[in-house]
Design a protein around this motif. Structure first.
Motif, PDB file in Angstrom:
ATOM      1  N   ALA A 112      37.275 -58.952  18.677  1.00 51.91           N
ATOM      2  CA  ALA A 112      35.929 -59.070  19.243  1.00 51.91           C
ATOM      3  C   ALA A 112      36.028 -59.646  20.645  1.00 51.91           C
ATOM      4  CB  ALA A 112      35.049 -59.957  18.374  1.00 51.91           C
ATOM      5  N   VAL A 113      35.020 -59.323  21.433  1.00 51.04           N
ATOM      6  CA  VAL A 113      34.850 -59.894  22.767  1.00 51.04           C
ATOM      7  C   VAL A 113      33.446 -60.480  22.795  1.00 51.04           C
ATOM      8  CG1 VAL A 113      34.794 -59.423  25.239  1.00 51.04           C
ATOM      9  CG2 VAL A 113      36.361 -58.142  23.775  1.00 51.04           C
ATOM     10  N   ALA A 114      33.307 -61.710  23.294  1.00 49.79           N
ATOM     11  CA  ALA A 114      32.001 -62.365  23.364  1.00 49.79           C
ATOM     12  C   ALA A 114      31.743 -62.837  24.786  1.00 49.79           C
ATOM     13  CB  ALA A 114      31.952 -63.551  22.400  1.00 49.79           C
ATOM     14  N   LYS A 115      30.525 -62.638  25.255  1.00 46.81           N
ATOM     15  CA  LYS A 115      30.122 -63.113  26.569  1.00 46.81           C
ATOM     16  C   LYS A 115      28.886 -63.980  26.402  1.00 46.81           C
ATOM     17  CE  LYS A 115      28.664 -61.664  31.184  1.00 46.81           C
ATOM     18  NZ  LYS A 115      28.545 -63.009  31.564  1.00 46.81           N
ATOM     19  N   THR A 116      28.943 -65.178  26.956  1.00 47.02           N
ATOM     20  CA  THR A 116      27.787 -66.081  26.918  1.00 47.02           C
ATOM     21  C   THR A 116      26.730 -65.533  27.864  1.00 47.02           C
ATOM     22  OG1 THR A 116      29.248 -67.916  26.423  1.00 47.02           O
ATOM     23  CG2 THR A 116      27.034 -68.469  27.192  1.00 47.02           C
ATOM     24  N   LEU A 117      25.485 -65.435  27.372  1.00 49.01           N
ATOM     25  CA  LEU A 117      24.394 -64.844  28.138  1.00 49.01           C
ATOM     26  C   LEU A 117      23.533 -65.918  28.795  1.00 49.01           C
ATOM     27  CD1 LEU A 117      23.301 -62.302  25.379  1.00 49.01           C
ATOM     28  CD2 LEU A 117      24.889 -61.907  27.266  1.00 49.01           C
ATOM     29  N   ARG A 118      23.017 -65.628  29.981  1.00 48.60           N
ATOM     30  CA  ARG A 118      22.045 -66.456  30.700  1.00 48.60           C
ATOM     31  C   ARG A 118      22.531 -67.856  31.065  1.00 48.60           C
ATOM     32  NH1 ARG A 118      19.712 -63.258  27.036  1.00 48.60           N
ATOM     33  NH2 ARG A 118      19.639 -64.746  25.340  1.00 48.60           N
ATOM     34  N   THR A 119      23.788 -68.155  30.891  1.00 47.11           N
ATOM     35  CA  THR A 119      24.341 -69.457  31.275  1.00 47.11           C
ATOM     36  C   THR A 119      25.859 -69.311  31.284  1.00 47.11           C
ATOM     37  OG1 THR A 119      24.322 -71.831  30.820  1.00 47.11           O
ATOM     38  CG2 THR A 119      24.452 -70.375  28.918  1.00 47.11           C
ATOM     39  N   SER A 120      26.549 -70.335  31.678  1.00 50.15           N
ATOM     40  CA  SER A 120      28.012 -70.289  31.607  1.00 50.15           C
ATOM     41  C   SER A 120      28.504 -71.502  30.828  1.00 50.15           C
ATOM     42  CB  SER A 120      28.625 -70.275  33.009  1.00 50.15           C
ATOM     43  OG  SER A 120      28.303 -71.458  33.692  1.00 50.15           O
ATOM     44  N   LEU A 144      25.204 -75.094  21.593  1.00 48.69           N
ATOM     45  CA  LEU A 144      23.771 -75.359  21.544  1.00 48.69           C
ATOM     46  C   LEU A 144      23.075 -74.688  22.723  1.00 48.69           C
ATOM     47  CD1 LEU A 144      23.694 -79.137  20.576  1.00 48.69           C
ATOM     48  CD2 LEU A 144      22.954 -77.212  19.166  1.00 48.69           C
ATOM     49  N   LYS A 145      21.899 -74.152  22.467  1.00 50.42           N
ATOM     50  CA  LYS A 145      21.054 -73.535  23.489  1.00 50.42           C
ATOM     51  C   LYS A 145      21.728 -72.369  24.189  1.00 50.42           C
ATOM     52  CE  LYS A 145      18.483 -77.743  24.131  1.00 50.42           C
ATOM     53  NZ  LYS A 145      18.076 -78.816  24.960  1.00 50.42           N
ATOM     54  N   THR A 146      22.636 -71.667  23.493  1.00 55.96           N
ATOM     55  CA  THR A 146      23.254 -70.491  24.099  1.00 55.96           C
ATOM     56  C   THR A 146      23.135 -69.292  23.173  1.00 55.96           C
ATOM     57  OG1 THR A 146      25.450 -70.983  23.211  1.00 55.96           O
ATOM     58  CG2 THR A 146      24.976 -71.811  25.416  1.00 55.96           C
ATOM     59  N   SER A 147      23.227 -68.129  23.799  1.00 59.88           N
ATOM     60  CA  SER A 147      23.332 -66.864  23.094  1.00 59.88           C
ATOM     61  C   SER A 147      24.581 -66.172  23.623  1.00 59.88           C
ATOM     62  CB  SER A 147      22.124 -65.965  23.382  1.00 59.88           C
ATOM     63  OG  SER A 147      20.955 -66.533  22.876  1.00 59.88           O
ATOM     64  N   ARG A 148      25.209 -65.371  22.764  1.00 58.60           N
ATOM     65  CA  ARG A 148      26.396 -64.647  23.184  1.00 58.60           C
ATOM     66  C   ARG A 148      26.277 -63.194  22.748  1.00 58.60           C
ATOM     67  NH1 ARG A 148      31.946 -67.569  22.401  1.00 58.60           N
ATOM     68  NH2 ARG A 148      32.204 -66.759  24.490  1.00 58.60           N
ATOM     69  N   GLY A 149      26.554 -62.303  23.665  1.00 59.62           N
ATOM     70  CA  GLY A 149      26.645 -60.893  23.318  1.00 59.62           C
ATOM     71  C   GLY A 149      28.041 -60.654  22.766  1.00 59.62           C
ATOM     72  N   ARG A 174      23.356 -66.470  18.216  1.00 67.61           N
ATOM     73  CA  ARG A 174      22.691 -67.625  18.828  1.00 67.61           C
ATOM     74  C   ARG A 174      22.942 -68.844  17.974  1.00 67.61           C
ATOM     75  NH1 ARG A 174      16.653 -65.305  19.154  1.00 67.61           N
ATOM     76  NH2 ARG A 174      16.959 -65.648  16.944  1.00 67.61           N
ATOM     77  N   ASN A 175      22.884 -69.991  18.618  1.00 67.84           N
ATOM     78  CA  ASN A 175      22.957 -71.235  17.877  1.00 67.84           C
ATOM     79  C   ASN A 175      21.588 -71.484  17.258  1.00 67.84           C
ATOM     80  OD1 ASN A 175      22.867 -74.124  17.264  1.00 67.84           O
ATOM     81  ND2 ASN A 175      24.909 -74.115  18.163  1.00 67.84           N
ATOM     82  N   GLY A 176      21.514 -71.509  15.925  1.00 68.92           N
ATOM     83  CA  GLY A 176      20.246 -71.663  15.223  1.00 68.92           C
ATOM     84  C   GLY A 176      19.553 -72.973  15.502  1.00 68.92           C
ATOM     85  N   SER A 177      20.297 -73.966  15.969  1.00 67.11           N
ATOM     86  CA  SER A 177      19.698 -75.267  16.274  1.00 67.11           C
ATOM     87  C   SER A 177      18.878 -75.219  17.549  1.00 67.11           C
ATOM     88  CB  SER A 177      20.798 -76.320  16.455  1.00 67.11           C
ATOM     89  OG  SER A 177      21.552 -76.423  15.280  1.00 67.11           O
ATOM     90  N   SER A 178      19.061 -74.150  18.339  1.00 67.74           N
ATOM     91  CA  SER A 178      18.408 -74.110  19.632  1.00 67.74           C
ATOM     92  C   SER A 178      17.355 -73.024  19.740  1.00 67.74           C
ATOM     93  CB  SER A 178      19.460 -73.882  20.729  1.00 67.74           C
ATOM     94  OG  SER A 178      20.165 -72.691  20.499  1.00 67.74           O
TER      95      SER A 178
END
Length: 179
Positions: A112-120, A144-149, A174-178
């Motif tokens: 798998a390849v994952a990229k963090t979205l909208r932040t780094s 926390l507070k991140t999503s990853r494609g 996504r992190n469910g806590s965020s």
């Protein structure tokens, strides 16, 4: 496959044991478990797309084999998602949720390849699947507070040398806590 040679009662026992084992492993890894089931193309157009664009459609299930969409959240305070691939030994209630589609046992989860979205952030981007062919798994962290494609990569044939690599265009984790 040897599994199919057993009685329905024994098959149910084996599936229950596998499901409990998967959940135990995810718990030890402090990850939220999701099953990923690659699907056979539903029609001739999908066969052409898979062959030319190397994309496989997948169904996703939670740890209780309830089908979920392609946006997957962590649960229980975990900060990782564990994808466990299953094409065989799928509970009957999960097969009923495939809307007539069939699992594709000719492929297995490879990477798998994952990229963090909208932040780094400093999370790893590449992951190699572990486990036996046809029942592989990998774990992807999500802060926390991140999503990853995520692009899951499957290989064909399911065992031996990889002749073809096939990707899937989803999910997003996504992190469910965020959320």
């Amino acid at each position: 496959h040897e599994f199919l040679n057993h009685s329905p009662e024994r098959q149910a026992t084996l599936m229950t044991t596998d499901i409990l084992s998967d959940a135990d492993e995810a718990h030890r890894d402090e990850a939220t478990l999701y099953y990923v089931v690659p699907l056979k193309p539903k029609d001739q157009l999908e066969q052409i797309i898979e062959r030319t664009e190397k994309i496989v459609d997948c169904a996703y299930f939670d740890k209780e084999w309830k089908r979920v969409g392609s946006t997957l959240d962590t649960t229980g305070g975990t900060q990782k998602i564990r994808f466990t691939e299953r094409c065989r030994e799928i509970p009957p209630q999960a097969l009923e949720q495939l809307d007539g589609r069939k699992p594709d046992p000719t492929v297995t989860l490879f990477a798998a390849v994952a990229k963090t979205l909208r932040t780094s952030c400093g999370l790893p981007n590449t992951f190699v699947a572990k486990g036996a062919d046809g029942a592989t798994w990998l774990t992807i962290p999500v802060d926390l507070k991140t999503s990853r494609g995520v692009v899951l990569v499957f290989r064909r044939p399911e065992s031996g040398g990889a002749e073809t690599l096939i990707a899937t265009t989803d999910p997003e984790i996504r992190n469910g806590s965020s959320t």
